[in-house]
Design an enzyme around this catalytic site. Structure first.
Site: not given
Lengths: 384, 144
Positions: B81, B54, B125
């Protein structure tokens, strides 16, 4: 700033800007029968002629749209409910609209992004395969594929958005029935594109409710954008930009590829060595996440790139193109696209190589993943 | 090289990045991350969450004072990220010095406040580090 995201959008050419500024003074609605209207229509028809010349089409075969996405949507709208075959690496505007409106069959690609053979039943109305892919730069043999589609009685569309200006395009030689092109990838403004429709090909308007474009697309003419697109097309044709890309940009791109694969451990190329556009290089860095690489390049080196990572796409999914070619989500999440323009220089590459190795090294060191799963013997992937 | 005319024209004034300055600062100078082999760091407990398929994974390692049950050190690693990096950096700072139960009460919103906000689609995130910390605390409680 080192801008290496020309495939996302290219800076406006001064020639296009000049033409747009001049067109801003045209006050008439181009559809009107009065004098100012005629002046505006003249500017539009001049631009249409330029787009036609660039791809060796006739002016009446060029339909102005709001861009590549509308051109692609226009195509799938012609074939509503019919059997269509589209490649797995088409732009989402083609892929998703074909899935929604048509009975779509997905044509697989090889690890380079090429459709090797086209096997379709005679029940198919349309086949759509990109001339060059936007993420990888892979070029497909459209002449061969169109011939194969025609042999089965299907019409052929190709999305040439990325290829325009980068390689020589001749619609008569390719023998396609429809072709999508866009202005802002060749230095024209955003918000304008075109669809080539070969004389006599079936057509249904996508935007309805107006007589513009000979009844093929409703909506007041965007005189300013059309003039800008025309000027950019003229620039490409007069300067033979595809020759400049081939002579000046391809060696730069290849040098960057070589230096990355040599200097950065666990790097691998997604872009094929041959049959690719001269200006796109897509590389993956095992165990280093793509959005982070992209943002470190931006923040530390003012280097502007793109990534196939899910975190950058906004929809949480990795690049469907790299999934189709390499079928590995980690490789897709770890990919970065460098796309060059006519202004790119050797200095740009040196600048990238000043920052990129350190950024990838740091991300690989803090990563929960361990690099090294790509097979060494698969030399295409260029693992060090 | 391309001259950055956009900045000169003032289009970027005030918002040079999609993230806030605090996020950028934590992204560029992350706190408490671990470089290299995680087996060389002697931690009391660890938790790993997420899935590289993912696009993100987070490992959180903690040292705990047995008497006070306070977290004395935090180290983390990620395949993630910019938001994941910055928010975990922030979380690692927030968690240090707190007891295990206090650390569990740190919310995703608290991390976001600490960073001065995150883009909406990036919220998930920031949850990753938070979940990894909870997993590490749970690991510690199982062992002790």
């Amino acid at each position: 700033m080192v801008y290496l995201d020309y495939s996302a959008t290219s800076p406006l050419l001064p020639e296009a800007k000049k033409a747009m500024l001049a067109a801003m003074d045209l006050i008439g609605n181009a559809s009107a029968l009065h004098t100012p209207g005629h002046f505006a229509m003249n500017a539009i028809e001049d631009a249409r002629e330029e787009i036609a010349k660039l791809i060796n089409a006739e002016p009446e075969e060029i339909l102005f749209t709001s861009g590549g996405s509308e051109s692609n949507n226009t195509i799938t709208n012609i074939f509503v409910g019919q059997n269509v075959a589209v490649s797995a690496i088409e732009h989402p505007s083609l892929l998703e609209s074909a899935r929604l409106r048509c009975n779509a069959t997905i044509i697989p690609v090889n690890k380079y992004g090429n459709v090797e053979t086209l096997e379709i039943e005679p029940t198919f109305s349309l086949c759509s395969i990109m001339l060059a892919n936007n993420e990888l730069g892979t070029i497909n043999d459209i002449k061969k594929l169109a011939k194969a589609a025609h042999a089965k009685g299907a019409l052929f569309h190709t999305d040439a958005t990325q290829a325009l200006g980068k390689i020589k395009i001749d619609v008569k030689d390719l023998d396609v029935d429809y072709m999508t092109v866009s202005s802002h990838k060749i230095g024209g403004p955003v918000g304008i594109g075109a669809l080539y429709i070969k004389k006599g090909s079936p057509f249904t308007p996508f935007v309805i409710g107006g007589h513009q474009e000979r009844g093929r697309r409703a909506g007041t003419y965007q005189t300013v954008n059309i003039a800008g697109f025309g000027a950019a097309a003229k620039y490409a044709r007069e300067h033979k930009t595809w020759e400049i890309y081939e002579e000046k940009i391809r060696p730069l791109r290849d040098e960057l590829a070589k230096r990355i694969l040599t200097d950065i451990p666990y790097s691998s190329k997604n872009t094929p060595d041959s049959n690719s556009l001269p200006n796109i290089l897509n590389v993956s860095f095992e165990a280093a996440e793509g959005e982070s690489i992209q943002l470190y390049l931006d923040a530390e080196g003012e280097i502007i790139t793109s990534t196939g990572s899910a975190c950058a796409s906004g929809d949480g999914k990795p690049s469907h193109v790299i999934m189709a070619t390499r079928n590995d989500a980690e490789i897709a999440h770890s990919s970065v696209r460098f796309s060059f323009g006519l202004d790119s220089t050797k200095k740009d590459i040196d600048h990238v190589m000043k920052y990129l190795p350190g950024i990838v090294d740091r991300l690989q060191k803090i990563s929960t993943l361990h690099a090294g799963k790509i097979k060494k013997e698969d030399s295409y992937y260029g693992r060090k | 090289m391309v001259e950055n005319k956009t900045a000169a024209n003032g289009f970027l004034a005030g918002t040079p990045w999609v993230y806030t300055e605090t996020v950028k600062e934590h992204f560029l100078n992350p706190r408490n991350f671990l470089m290299g082999n995680e087996n060389e760091y002697q931690c009391d407990a660890k938790g790993i969450v997420g899935n590289p398929i993912c696009g993100d994974q987070m490992l959180m390692m903690i040292k705990v004072d047995e008497k006070s049950k306070k977290i004395t050190d935090v180290k983390w690693k990620t395949y993630g990220c910019a938001s994941a990096i910055a928010s975990t950096s922030a979380l690692s700072e927030l968690a240090k010095g707190r007891t295990l139960d206090e650390a569990l009460k740190i919310t995703a919103e608290e991390i976001e406040d600490y960073l001065g906000g995150l883009p909406k689609h990036k919220f998930h995130c920031s949850v990753l580090g938070h979940e990894a910390l909870a997993a590490a605390i749970s690991d510690y409680k199982k062992k002790h």
